[in-house]
Design a protein around this motif. Structure first.
Motif, PDB file in Angstrom:
ATOM      1  N   ASP A 183      67.503  34.284 114.686  1.00 18.66           N
ATOM      2  CA  ASP A 183      66.249  34.547 115.407  1.00 18.66           C
ATOM      3  C   ASP A 183      65.531  33.268 115.828  1.00 18.66           C
ATOM      4  O   ASP A 183      64.667  33.318 116.694  1.00 18.66           O
ATOM      5  N   GLY A 184      65.870  32.158 115.187  1.00 14.29           N
ATOM      6  CA  GLY A 184      65.235  30.894 115.538  1.00 14.29           C
ATOM      7  C   GLY A 184      63.799  30.763 115.087  1.00 14.29           C
ATOM      8  O   GLY A 184      63.105  29.820 115.478  1.00 14.29           O
ATOM      9  N   ASP A 185      63.335  31.705 114.251  1.00 12.48           N
ATOM     10  CA  ASP A 185      61.942  31.673 113.809  1.00 12.48           C
ATOM     11  C   ASP A 185      61.800  30.888 112.512  1.00 12.48           C
ATOM     12  O   ASP A 185      62.763  30.665 111.774  1.00 12.48           O
ATOM     13  N   LEU A 186      60.579  30.470 112.224  1.00  8.45           N
ATOM     14  CA  LEU A 186      60.289  29.659 111.043  1.00  8.45           C
ATOM     15  C   LEU A 186      59.789  30.538 109.905  1.00  8.45           C
ATOM     16  O   LEU A 186      59.049  31.502 110.126  1.00  8.45           O
ATOM     17  N   SER A 187      60.166  30.195 108.699  1.00  6.13           N
ATOM     18  CA  SER A 187      59.617  30.851 107.519  1.00  6.13           C
ATOM     19  C   SER A 187      58.174  30.406 107.312  1.00  6.13           C
ATOM     20  O   SER A 187      57.845  29.236 107.548  1.00  6.13           O
ATOM     21  N   PRO A 188      57.294  31.300 106.842  1.00  7.06           N
ATOM     22  CA  PRO A 188      55.913  30.896 106.504  1.00  7.06           C
ATOM     23  C   PRO A 188      55.895  30.165 105.164  1.00  7.06           C
ATOM     24  O   PRO A 188      55.415  30.674 104.143  1.00  7.06           O
ATOM     25  N   LEU A 189      56.427  28.951 105.164  1.00  6.12           N
ATOM     26  CA  LEU A 189      56.669  28.243 103.909  1.00  6.12           C
ATOM     27  C   LEU A 189      55.388  27.940 103.136  1.00  6.12           C
ATOM     28  O   LEU A 189      55.405  27.929 101.899  1.00  6.12           O
ATOM     29  N   CYS A 190      54.286  27.692 103.831  1.00  7.60           N
ATOM     30  CA  CYS A 190      53.026  27.439 103.128  1.00  7.60           C
ATOM     31  C   CYS A 190      52.633  28.636 102.278  1.00  7.60           C
ATOM     32  O   CYS A 190      52.278  28.502 101.100  1.00  7.60           O
ATOM     33  N   ASP A 191      52.697  29.825 102.869  1.00  6.52           N
ATOM     34  CA  ASP A 191      52.322  31.048 102.158  1.00  6.52           C
ATOM     35  C   ASP A 191      53.293  31.343 101.018  1.00  6.52           C
ATOM     36  O   ASP A 191      52.883  31.741  99.926  1.00  6.52           O
ATOM     37  N   ILE A 192      54.580  31.161 101.277  1.00  9.91           N
ATOM     38  CA  ILE A 192      55.575  31.433 100.239  1.00  9.91           C
ATOM     39  C   ILE A 192      55.434  30.441  99.092  1.00  9.91           C
ATOM     40  O   ILE A 192      55.512  30.816  97.909  1.00  9.91           O
ATOM     41  N   ALA A 193      55.208  29.169  99.407  1.00 12.41           N
ATOM     42  CA  ALA A 193      55.013  28.163  98.361  1.00 12.41           C
ATOM     43  C   ALA A 193      53.781  28.477  97.522  1.00 12.41           C
ATOM     44  O   ALA A 193      53.780  28.277  96.293  1.00 12.41           O
ATOM     45  N   ARG A 194      52.735  28.996  98.177  1.00  8.51           N
ATOM     46  CA  ARG A 194      51.513  29.350  97.447  1.00  8.51           C
ATOM     47  C   ARG A 194      51.788  30.489  96.469  1.00  8.51           C
ATOM     48  O   ARG A 194      51.347  30.449  95.307  1.00  8.51           O
ATOM     49  N   VAL A 195      52.537  31.498  96.915  1.00  7.63           N
ATOM     50  CA  VAL A 195      52.888  32.611  96.026  1.00  7.63           C
ATOM     51  C   VAL A 195      53.696  32.105  94.836  1.00  7.63           C
ATOM     52  O   VAL A 195      53.467  32.503  93.690  1.00  7.63           O
ATOM     53  N   CYS A 196      54.637  31.210  95.104  1.00  7.70           N
ATOM     54  CA  CYS A 196      55.472  30.672  94.029  1.00  7.70           C
ATOM     55  C   CYS A 196      54.638  29.889  93.026  1.00  7.70           C
ATOM     56  O   CYS A 196      54.830  30.010  91.806  1.00  7.70           O
ATOM     57  N   GLN A 197      53.703  29.100  93.523  1.00  2.00           N
ATOM     58  CA  GLN A 197      52.862  28.308  92.634  1.00  2.00           C
ATOM     59  C   GLN A 197      51.987  29.217  91.771  1.00  2.00           C
ATOM     60  O   GLN A 197      51.826  28.977  90.570  1.00  2.00           O
ATOM     61  N   GLN A 198      51.439  30.262  92.378  1.00  6.40           N
ATOM     62  CA  GLN A 198      50.560  31.171  91.644  1.00  6.40           C
ATOM     63  C   GLN A 198      51.302  31.995  90.596  1.00  6.40           C
ATOM     64  O   GLN A 198      50.707  32.418  89.606  1.00  6.40           O
ATOM     65  N   THR A 199      52.584  32.221  90.803  1.00  7.09           N
ATOM     66  CA  THR A 199      53.344  33.108  89.916  1.00  7.09           C
ATOM     67  C   THR A 199      54.343  32.366  89.032  1.00  7.09           C
ATOM     68  O   THR A 199      55.106  32.991  88.297  1.00  7.09           O
ATOM     69  N   GLY A 200      54.354  31.038  89.101  1.00  2.98           N
ATOM     70  CA  GLY A 200      55.293  30.277  88.285  1.00  2.98           C
ATOM     71  C   GLY A 200      56.738  30.463  88.688  1.00  2.98           C
ATOM     72  O   GLY A 200      57.640  30.377  87.849  1.00  2.98           O
ATOM     73  N   SER A 201      56.980  30.713  89.973  1.00  2.30           N
ATOM     74  CA  SER A 201      58.343  30.921  90.477  1.00  2.30           C
ATOM     75  C   SER A 201      58.884  29.622  91.051  1.00  2.30           C
ATOM     76  O   SER A 201      58.148  28.821  91.634  1.00  2.30           O
ATOM     77  N   MET A 202      60.192  29.440  90.896  1.00  2.00           N
ATOM     78  CA  MET A 202      60.851  28.291  91.515  1.00  2.00           C
ATOM     79  C   MET A 202      61.172  28.633  92.961  1.00  2.00           C
ATOM     80  O   MET A 202      61.550  29.770  93.271  1.00  2.00           O
ATOM     81  N   LEU A 203      61.027  27.659  93.869  1.00  2.00           N
ATOM     82  CA  LEU A 203      61.280  27.876  95.289  1.00  2.00           C
ATOM     83  C   LEU A 203      62.443  27.017  95.767  1.00  2.00           C
ATOM     84  O   LEU A 203      62.450  25.798  95.571  1.00  2.00           O
ATOM     85  N   ALA A 204      63.417  27.677  96.400  1.00  2.00           N
ATOM     86  CA  ALA A 204      64.526  26.976  97.048  1.00  2.00           C
ATOM     87  C   ALA A 204      64.516  27.305  98.532  1.00  2.00           C
ATOM     88  O   ALA A 204      64.359  28.473  98.909  1.00  2.00           O
TER      89      ALA A 204
END
Length: 386
Positions: A183-204
């Protein structure tokens, strides 16, 4: 007939009937972005060589120099005798450029992704993936001992809801692509990183199609979004113009993968000559900002020359999907463009969801403005013939 033969014959017949049969086309590279197919010269608009490095004389010379210095193959896996000074230099170069403690090299993005998930995940872990992640990631998740859940594409709220149902004590790994290849679209990485930080999840983040194209000096999608994931996967078969991949991570994760990642332990290392050439590609990506600037200009040229009713998705990347719907229509559209001297691949299910077949147009820094205008004119003509 053996039962395997019966199964194979039936599956092939079904693919033919569904209009989804795949074939391998033997091409010869011509000058710049042309390919030779059945004695016809066609302009190639299906290459992932976004920055035009694959045929750059400087990169070709670097690989030739590497062959002269280090020979043809590595001769063994990295843990036996296959790890050489060009590998070590490239790992340090990548880590410094992309801002990580360590980098591990792999022979393909597919093996890097699978090595990562198979090594990290255990029974009781939870893996959360974007629904449109690459097949290597989805397959690894399905085969891993972790419980896998897939969240709606680019929907950080859906991700947050999924994580909220998981006990806080369970290890959680979130995986997304930086740029989605179909699709050539970008992931909303800022939002996903924020969710990971708030929930103690690792992000790859798998940034196969973003590294080299986006961010300061081509650092990729994460740099473009202003975040740093825990793990970053970059591949060398796209903007780097070569082949292979690297996993960027902390020293501890790298050491863990050296001990437990079977794709790393038991695969022959990439040729040291290739690592030598990749170091040159890495230098060129950082230095040649004009390549990214040209890609942006060519994307604008395509957009302004297409008819308003042509359904090409506007993206911030060199990937410009032309949505046509049915597989049959996609194949016919591609053939009509081929008759006009243009190679644009039809992408059909199961690579993309049902009824979302498309022509995957990709631009490169070696395309000319006049070639983009010719592409737009041909698409307009074929679109309005139907």
């Amino acid at each position: 007939m053996h039962r395997f033969n019966q199964r194979i014959a039936s599956a092939l017949a079904d693919r033919h009937e569904q209009g989804l049969y795949r074939t391998v086309s033997c091409l010869e590279r011509g000058q710049d972005m042309s390919v030779q197919f059945r004695e016809h010269s066609l302009l190639n608009f299906s290459s992932n060589d976004y920055l035009g490095l694959a045929q750059d004389p400087a990169l070709i010379a670097a690989w030739q120099d590497g062959l002269s210095r280090y020979g043809a193959g590595s001769g063994a896996s990295p843990l036996v005798t296959g790890f050489h000074s060009p590998h070590q230099y490239l790992q340090s170069q990548l880590a410094d450029w992309l801002g990580f403690e360590q980098a591990l090299l792999f022979s393909s993005g597919f093996s890097a992704n699978q090595a990562l998930l198979f090594a990290l995940l255990q029974d009781g872990d939870h893996l959360l993936q974007d629904k449109l992640n690459h097949a290597s990631l989805i397959e690894a998740g399905m085969l891993s001992p972790a419980a896998m859940r897939r969240f709606n594409h680019n929907d950080s709220s859906a991700l947050s809801r999924l994580i909220s149902r998981i006990p806080d004590t369970s290890p959680k790994l979130v995986v997304t692509e930086g740029v989605f290849s179909m699709d050539g679209d970008l992931s909303p990485l800022c939002d996903i990183a924020r969710v990971c930080q708030q929930t103690g999840s690792m992000l790859a983040v798998d940034d196969a199609h973003g590294c080299g194209v986006l961010g300061e000096s081509g650092r990729g999608s994460s740099d473009h979004a202003g975040i740093k994931p825990d793990i970053l996967v970059v591949t060398f078969g796209k903007a780097f113009g070569l082949q292979g991949a690297a996993v960027l991570c902390s020293n501890d994760i790298a050491e863990y993968m050296i001990q437990f990642a079977r794709h790393f332990i038991y695969s022959t290392a990439m040729p040291p000559a290739q690592a030598h050439a990749l170091s040159k590609a890495c230098d060129m990506i950082q230095r040649d900002n004009w390549r990214r600037e040209k890609l942006a200009a060519l994307g604008e040229t395509l957009a302004v020359n297409l008819s308003p009713d042509v359904e090409v998705v506007d993206t911030q990347t060199p990937i410009k999907p032309l949505m046509v719907g049915s597989s049959e229509r996609a194949v016919k559209f591609a053939e009509k463009l081929r008759q006009r001297g243009l190679w644009v691949s039809a992408i059909r299910p199961p690579t993309v969801p049902a009824n979302s077949a498309r022509l995957r147009i990709t631009l490169t820094a070696t395309h000319k403005d006049t070639e983009i205008r010719s592409l737009a004119q041909a698409i307009n003509e074929v679109w309005h013939e139907e």
